[in-house]
Design a protein around this motif. Structure first.
Motif, PDB file in Angstrom:
ATOM      1  N   THR A 385      31.954  43.778  31.848  1.00 47.57           N
ATOM      2  CA  THR A 385      32.861  44.193  32.908  1.00 47.57           C
ATOM      3  C   THR A 385      32.264  43.803  34.267  1.00 47.57           C
ATOM      4  O   THR A 385      31.209  44.289  34.655  1.00 47.57           O
ATOM      5  CB  THR A 385      33.095  45.710  32.865  1.00 47.57           C
ATOM      6  OG1 THR A 385      33.645  46.047  31.597  1.00 47.57           O
ATOM      7  CG2 THR A 385      34.056  46.130  33.954  1.00 47.57           C
ATOM      8  N   LYS A 386      32.940  42.917  34.986  1.00 47.64           N
ATOM      9  CA  LYS A 386      32.398  42.352  36.231  1.00 47.64           C
ATOM     10  C   LYS A 386      32.925  43.101  37.439  1.00 47.64           C
ATOM     11  O   LYS A 386      34.081  43.527  37.472  1.00 47.64           O
ATOM     12  CB  LYS A 386      32.793  40.877  36.330  1.00 47.64           C
ATOM     13  CG  LYS A 386      32.312  40.206  37.611  1.00 47.64           C
ATOM     14  CD  LYS A 386      32.755  38.763  37.691  1.00 47.64           C
ATOM     15  CE  LYS A 386      32.338  38.114  39.000  1.00 47.64           C
ATOM     16  NZ  LYS A 386      32.767  36.707  39.120  1.00 47.64           N
ATOM     17  N   LEU A 387      32.063  43.260  38.426  1.00 48.65           N
ATOM     18  CA  LEU A 387      32.483  43.815  39.710  1.00 48.65           C
ATOM     19  C   LEU A 387      32.795  42.639  40.645  1.00 48.65           C
ATOM     20  O   LEU A 387      31.899  41.919  41.084  1.00 48.65           O
ATOM     21  CB  LEU A 387      31.385  44.699  40.307  1.00 48.65           C
ATOM     22  CG  LEU A 387      31.193  46.058  39.639  1.00 48.65           C
ATOM     23  CD1 LEU A 387      30.016  46.788  40.257  1.00 48.65           C
ATOM     24  CD2 LEU A 387      32.447  46.905  39.747  1.00 48.65           C
ATOM     25  N   PHE A 388      34.071  42.440  40.920  1.00 50.94           N
ATOM     26  CA  PHE A 388      34.507  41.360  41.800  1.00 50.94           C
ATOM     27  C   PHE A 388      34.378  41.786  43.260  1.00 50.94           C
ATOM     28  O   PHE A 388      34.448  42.980  43.581  1.00 50.94           O
ATOM     29  CB  PHE A 388      35.965  40.990  41.513  1.00 50.94           C
ATOM     30  CG  PHE A 388      36.182  40.293  40.197  1.00 50.94           C
ATOM     31  CD1 PHE A 388      36.127  38.918  40.120  1.00 50.94           C
ATOM     32  CD2 PHE A 388      36.435  41.019  39.045  1.00 50.94           C
ATOM     33  CE1 PHE A 388      36.337  38.265  38.912  1.00 50.94           C
ATOM     34  CE2 PHE A 388      36.641  40.381  37.837  1.00 50.94           C
ATOM     35  CZ  PHE A 388      36.581  39.003  37.766  1.00 50.94           C
ATOM     36  N   THR A 389      34.223  40.813  44.159  1.00 50.50           N
ATOM     37  CA  THR A 389      34.221  41.106  45.589  1.00 50.50           C
ATOM     38  C   THR A 389      35.653  41.080  46.115  1.00 50.50           C
ATOM     39  O   THR A 389      36.541  40.448  45.518  1.00 50.50           O
ATOM     40  CB  THR A 389      33.382  40.072  46.363  1.00 50.50           C
ATOM     41  OG1 THR A 389      34.008  38.792  46.253  1.00 50.50           O
ATOM     42  CG2 THR A 389      31.972  40.014  45.809  1.00 50.50           C
ATOM     43  N   SER A 390      35.873  41.757  47.228  1.00 57.31           N
ATOM     44  CA  SER A 390      37.213  41.789  47.819  1.00 57.31           C
ATOM     45  C   SER A 390      37.641  40.396  48.271  1.00 57.31           C
ATOM     46  O   SER A 390      38.822  40.039  48.204  1.00 57.31           O
ATOM     47  CB  SER A 390      37.230  42.750  49.009  1.00 57.31           C
ATOM     48  OG  SER A 390      36.257  42.372  49.977  1.00 57.31           O
ATOM     49  N   CYS A 462      36.593  44.746  37.864  1.00 56.03           N
ATOM     50  CA  CYS A 462      37.266  45.559  38.877  1.00 56.03           C
ATOM     51  C   CYS A 462      36.603  45.337  40.233  1.00 56.03           C
ATOM     52  O   CYS A 462      35.548  44.700  40.332  1.00 56.03           O
ATOM     53  CB  CYS A 462      37.221  47.043  38.504  1.00 56.03           C
ATOM     54  SG  CYS A 462      35.560  47.745  38.415  1.00 56.03           S
ATOM     55  N   CYS A 463      37.248  45.837  41.273  1.00 59.06           N
ATOM     56  CA  CYS A 463      36.721  45.761  42.645  1.00 59.06           C
ATOM     57  C   CYS A 463      36.946  47.107  43.296  1.00 59.06           C
ATOM     58  O   CYS A 463      38.081  47.611  43.331  1.00 59.06           O
ATOM     59  CB  CYS A 463      37.420  44.650  43.423  1.00 59.06           C
ATOM     60  SG  CYS A 463      36.923  44.568  45.164  1.00 59.06           S
ATOM     61  N   LEU A 464      35.866  47.703  43.818  1.00 65.97           N
ATOM     62  CA  LEU A 464      35.952  49.035  44.417  1.00 65.97           C
ATOM     63  C   LEU A 464      35.662  49.024  45.910  1.00 65.97           C
ATOM     64  O   LEU A 464      35.661  50.087  46.530  1.00 65.97           O
ATOM     65  CB  LEU A 464      34.966  49.989  43.718  1.00 65.97           C
ATOM     66  CG  LEU A 464      35.132  50.151  42.208  1.00 65.97           C
ATOM     67  CD1 LEU A 464      34.072  51.075  41.663  1.00 65.97           C
ATOM     68  CD2 LEU A 464      36.510  50.651  41.870  1.00 65.97           C
ATOM     69  N   GLU A 465      35.422  47.835  46.496  1.00 65.07           N
ATOM     70  CA  GLU A 465      35.033  47.805  47.904  1.00 65.07           C
ATOM     71  C   GLU A 465      36.209  47.567  48.838  1.00 65.07           C
ATOM     72  O   GLU A 465      36.032  47.228  49.999  1.00 65.07           O
ATOM     73  CB  GLU A 465      33.971  46.731  48.125  1.00 65.07           C
ATOM     74  CG  GLU A 465      34.419  45.313  47.779  1.00 65.07           C
ATOM     75  CD  GLU A 465      33.302  44.300  47.916  1.00 65.07           C
ATOM     76  OE1 GLU A 465      32.130  44.696  47.789  1.00 65.07           O
ATOM     77  OE2 GLU A 465      33.605  43.122  48.172  1.00 65.07           O
ATOM     78  N   THR A 466      37.438  47.744  48.336  1.00 64.19           N
ATOM     79  CA  THR A 466      38.643  47.650  49.157  1.00 64.19           C
ATOM     80  C   THR A 466      39.217  49.042  49.375  1.00 64.19           C
ATOM     81  O   THR A 466      38.812  50.011  48.725  1.00 64.19           O
ATOM     82  CB  THR A 466      39.695  46.758  48.479  1.00 64.19           C
ATOM     83  OG1 THR A 466      39.907  47.220  47.147  1.00 64.19           O
ATOM     84  CG2 THR A 466      39.247  45.318  48.449  1.00 64.19           C
ATOM     85  N   GLU A 467      40.200  49.131  50.279  1.00 62.40           N
ATOM     86  CA  GLU A 467      40.782  50.441  50.602  1.00 62.40           C
ATOM     87  C   GLU A 467      41.402  51.086  49.373  1.00 62.40           C
ATOM     88  O   GLU A 467      41.352  52.293  49.189  1.00 62.40           O
ATOM     89  CB  GLU A 467      41.821  50.296  51.707  1.00 62.40           C
ATOM     90  CG  GLU A 467      42.375  51.627  52.197  1.00 62.40           C
ATOM     91  CD  GLU A 467      43.324  51.474  53.363  1.00 62.40           C
ATOM     92  OE1 GLU A 467      43.778  52.503  53.879  1.00 62.40           O
ATOM     93  OE2 GLU A 467      43.585  50.319  53.765  1.00 62.40           O
ATOM     94  N   VAL A 468      42.028  50.280  48.530  1.00 60.03           N
ATOM     95  CA  VAL A 468      42.542  50.784  47.258  1.00 60.03           C
ATOM     96  C   VAL A 468      41.855  50.013  46.138  1.00 60.03           C
ATOM     97  O   VAL A 468      41.580  48.819  46.268  1.00 60.03           O
ATOM     98  CB  VAL A 468      44.076  50.612  47.155  1.00 60.03           C
ATOM     99  CG1 VAL A 468      44.773  51.516  48.128  1.00 60.03           C
ATOM    100  CG2 VAL A 468      44.485  49.168  47.411  1.00 60.03           C
ATOM    101  N   PRO A 469      41.517  50.661  45.018  1.00 60.04           N
ATOM    102  CA  PRO A 469      40.779  49.979  43.949  1.00 60.04           C
ATOM    103  C   PRO A 469      41.615  48.925  43.254  1.00 60.04           C
ATOM    104  O   PRO A 469      42.838  49.005  43.208  1.00 60.04           O
ATOM    105  CB  PRO A 469      40.420  51.129  42.998  1.00 60.04           C
ATOM    106  CG  PRO A 469      41.434  52.183  43.264  1.00 60.04           C
ATOM    107  CD  PRO A 469      41.774  52.071  44.717  1.00 60.04           C
TER     108      PRO A 469
END
Length: 731
Positions: A385-390, A462-469
């Motif tokens: 599971t990769k953490l993508f950048t915004s 997934c990406c969690l560094e944006t205003e909405v996930p």
């Protein structure tokens, strides 16, 4: 010696350019005059030259000089003034017919719906004659003025102050004038009693003096030349980007006394002090060079240098031009260094702010909770599971372009995107996460990280560094099962084989979630919109936002009721206890959708059948199954298989959850039903038979509603699963 020459040449070119700009008030490339009338923008000839159709004008070249007409009201224009925001037009003057009764008459062309109003400053209502009393109306009933002129044949007064002539002041903001009149001394022998019309005061005083030889009683019409009058219209242009160095203000020399008077005011736009030109054109207001050789605005005393500035001027003593040039160059270089430093500082600060925001969003969107959940779950697939950048996902979705939207759901919006490595993905942009919804999002990531099944949508990251996930899935190209059932494409229709295959694949996926996953998983929102079809039309179960993992020895979950009406297990709705049999009920509704082609909830059906499940069960009880089937299924003549799947769906929809089969049993039975076309099927294993399931439809079915009556007293299917792949099908 060359610098003064260069400065003088540049100054000359600037003055020439400014003069050219000042000379043209029309839109570039548009006709500037017609006869003796200048045509400033927003007026223009041709669709590219005016602001809107109300300002369209027509030039009639058949006369000499040519005449200009306002297209919207077909009246001749005498001149247009940008400074005063007015246009002078020629309007016909109509006589009054004598009448002892009250009569109503309108003056001027109706301007309703246009940006033009009758100017109260420049115009008056003129009443000529002495047999009429005239009342001016602001609407159908409200009188806003009136006058009566006395008769005097020997009068030489030309001031129009009540002798053979009187005037009525016009209120602000009117677009049409209506008045009523009555003849005071009516004679049956007279049909002409004078005139009542709107006219520009300045024009009337000049022409009235010219025609003052007319008889005061006005028993005969005016000379043929006196059939038209000059009237002034005010206009305003809103919703347009004005020129730099321009301003707007409301007209009127006196403040309005009421709200109605204020609403009647129109705005006039103009170039600021020190500028001239057309404020309605981009860069239309140009600086006035008060210091030019032909300017009369230079107030500097003799011997004092006049320096033109943007919008103003300065009087300075003579200084060395070389010294002034060095000062200008030094200031320019210093300013450039300051701007460069400010830009670099701003960039550093902005990057720090973005980094801080990303950290804040990561925490708010449950990043810490997700890390904790993933670290505490021993599943081999988690590290994938990769953490993508915004930035990656913004580029992949063309900054979340509306054209990239492929679906909307209760938990968020799905966009189609392409990663830098060329992979096509689906990016789910969740709704704004609060404390109540945060658990759903983290839950979906954790659940999908544990699942590795060909009929379940794969989570890529997934990406969690944006205003909405954001969640990133594999892209499933052929849409939802709901779309193919209820909005079919004539070029591609779901065959019976495909419907059975989809049911088997979804049942297999749910059986895996319930029985084969390391921790049993309840989906909790099975419906046709959450079943996607890939490029080979294989089923993929999606949307695990409301799913839950349960302990192996746990029989149910007690939660607040979540799901979709029409698919919701009635037992769960009443008890708030969700079991694996609740997913079975929802799957049963999907099977009925595949059989009937009807929606889970529909107001078109009878009151007893608004719910598809209720409608289906009622039809089964009445032995009317074939009356509700999708017509395309009847054409394929697979009645034995249809009956078998209908019976299985009925068992899945049993109101008592304990009497429903498990998803594992459903999957095995569907495998067996798939072989009905070859006869009764027994699956045998040459080694060890682990588990056998028997499908028995003991209740007789009588399909009396179809032409060839069919009756199945007993249908039995036996399916056995083994611990290896060596199986034999015996018919």
């Amino acid at each position: 010696m060359r610098l003064p020459l260069i400065l003088r040449l540049v100054s000359t070119l600037c003055l020439a350019t400014t003069a050219a700009l000042e000379a043209s008030l029309a839109k570039p490339g548009c006709q500037e005059t017609c006869g003796n009338v200048t045509i400033p923008y927003p007026f223009g000839i041709g669709s590219q030259c005016y602001a809107n159709s109300s300002f369209a004008v027509i030039c009639d070249n058949s006369t000499n000089p040519a005449r200009l007409y306002l297209s919207s009201i077909q009246l001749e224009i005498l001149n247009i003034s940008l400074v005063d925001g007015i246009v002078r037009i020629v309007q016909p003057v109509s006589p009054l017919n004598c009448s002892a009764e009250m009569r109503r008459q309108s003056s001027g062309k109706a301007l309703l719906g246009s940006p033009f109003t009758i100017s109260a400053v420049h115009n008056s209502v003129i009443v000529l004659g002495c047999r009429n009393t005239v009342w001016l109306l602001a609407n159908e009933t409200t009188i806003v003025g009136g006058c009566t002129a006395i008769c005097s044949e020997n009068s030489t007064d030309i001031r129009c102050n009540g002798v053979s002539c009187c005037q009525i002041t016009i209120p602000r903001g009117l677009q049409e004038l209506q008045f009523t009149y009555r003849s005071n001394e009516f004679s049956n022998n007279s049909t002409f009693c004078g005139y009542a019309f709107v006219a520009e005061q300045k024009w009337f005083l000049e022409d009235y003096r010219r025609y003052n030889g007319l008889r005061a009683n006005f028993l005969d019409p005016f000379d043929q030349e006196f059939r038209n009058a000059s009237m002034v219209l005010e206009w305003e242009l809103n919703n347009v980007e004005l020129s730099l160095h321009s301003s707007c203000e409301y007209r009127g020399t006196t403040p309005p006394s009421s709200r109605d008077e204020f609403d009647a005011l129109t705005r006039l736009c103009y170039c600021d002090n020190g500028f001239e030109g057309n404020p309605y054109l981009p860069d239309g207001c140009q600086d006035i060079d008060e210091c030019s050789s032909n300017s009369t605005l230079n107030p500097c005393p003799y011997g004092i240098n006049c320096v033109n500035r943007v919008g103003y001027y300065e009087c300075q003593e003579q200084k060395s031009r070389m010294k002034l040039a060095f000062i200008i160059v030094g200031c320019g270089l210093g300013g450039l260094v300051l701007l460069l430093g400010a830009w670099r500082s701003t960039k550093v600060i902005r990057n720090r702010i973005k980094t801080h925001q990303k950290r804040k969003f990561f925490k708010r969107n449950g990043g810490l909770l997700l890390e904790q959940e993933l670290s505490s779950t021993d599943i081999n697939g988690i590290e994938k599971t990769k953490l993508f950048t915004s930035k990656e996902l913004a580029q992949a979705t063309d900054h979340y372009n509306e054209d990239r939207i492929v679906g909307r759901g209760g938990q968020g919006t799905v966009y189609k995107g392409m990663l830098a490595d060329g992979r096509i993905v689906a990016v789910k942009k969740s709704k704004r996460v609060d404390e109540d919804d945060l658990e759903f999002f983290i839950n979906e990531v954790v659940i999908l990280s544990q699942i590795n099944h060909r009929n379940v949508v794969k989570l890529l990251g997934c990406c969690l560094e944006t205003e909405v996930p954001l969640l990133v899935y594999e892209f499933i190209p052929n849409g939802t099962l709901f779309h193919h059932i209820h909005e079919p494409n004539e070029d591609f229709l779901l065959s019976w084989e495909m419907r059975v295959q989809i049911a088997r694949e979804v049942a297999g996926a749910l059986s895996y979630l319930h029985s084969a996953a390391s921790t049993p998983i309840y989906h909790r929102d099975i419906k046709s919109t959450n079943i996607l079809l890939d490029h080979k039309y294989r089923a993929k179960v999606s949307d695990f936002g409301t799913s839950r993992s349960v302990a192996i020895d746990q029989t149910h979950l007690t939660t607040r009721v979540l799901g979709t009406f029409g698919y919701l297990d009635p037992e769960y709705f009443q008890s708030s206890q969700f079991t694996e049999k609740s997913d079975v009920y929802s799957f049963g509704v999907v099977m009925v959708e595949l059989l009937t082609g009807e929606k889970a909830i529909s107001s078109v059906r009878a009151e007893v059948g608004k719910s598809l499940a209720t409608h289906f069960l009622h039809s089964m009880e009445e032995d009317h199954l074939f009356n509700i089937l999708d017509p395309s299924i009847l054409k394929e003549d697979r009645r034995e298989e249809v009956v078998a799947i209908a019976e299985l769906a009925r068992r899945c929809l049993h109101l008592n959850g304990k009497k429903r089969p498990t998803m594992k049993e459903v999957a095995v039975e569907l495998e067996g039903i798939q072989q009905l076309k070859e006869g009764s099927v027994v699956l045998q294993n040459h080694d060890v038979i682990r588990e056998c399931h028997s499908i028995e439809f003991a209740e007789p079915l009588d399909f009396s509603s179809i032409s060839s009556s069919m009756r199945f007293d007993t249908i039995t299917i036996t399916a056995c699963s083994a611990n290896d792949d060596s199986r034999t099908l015996v018919a």
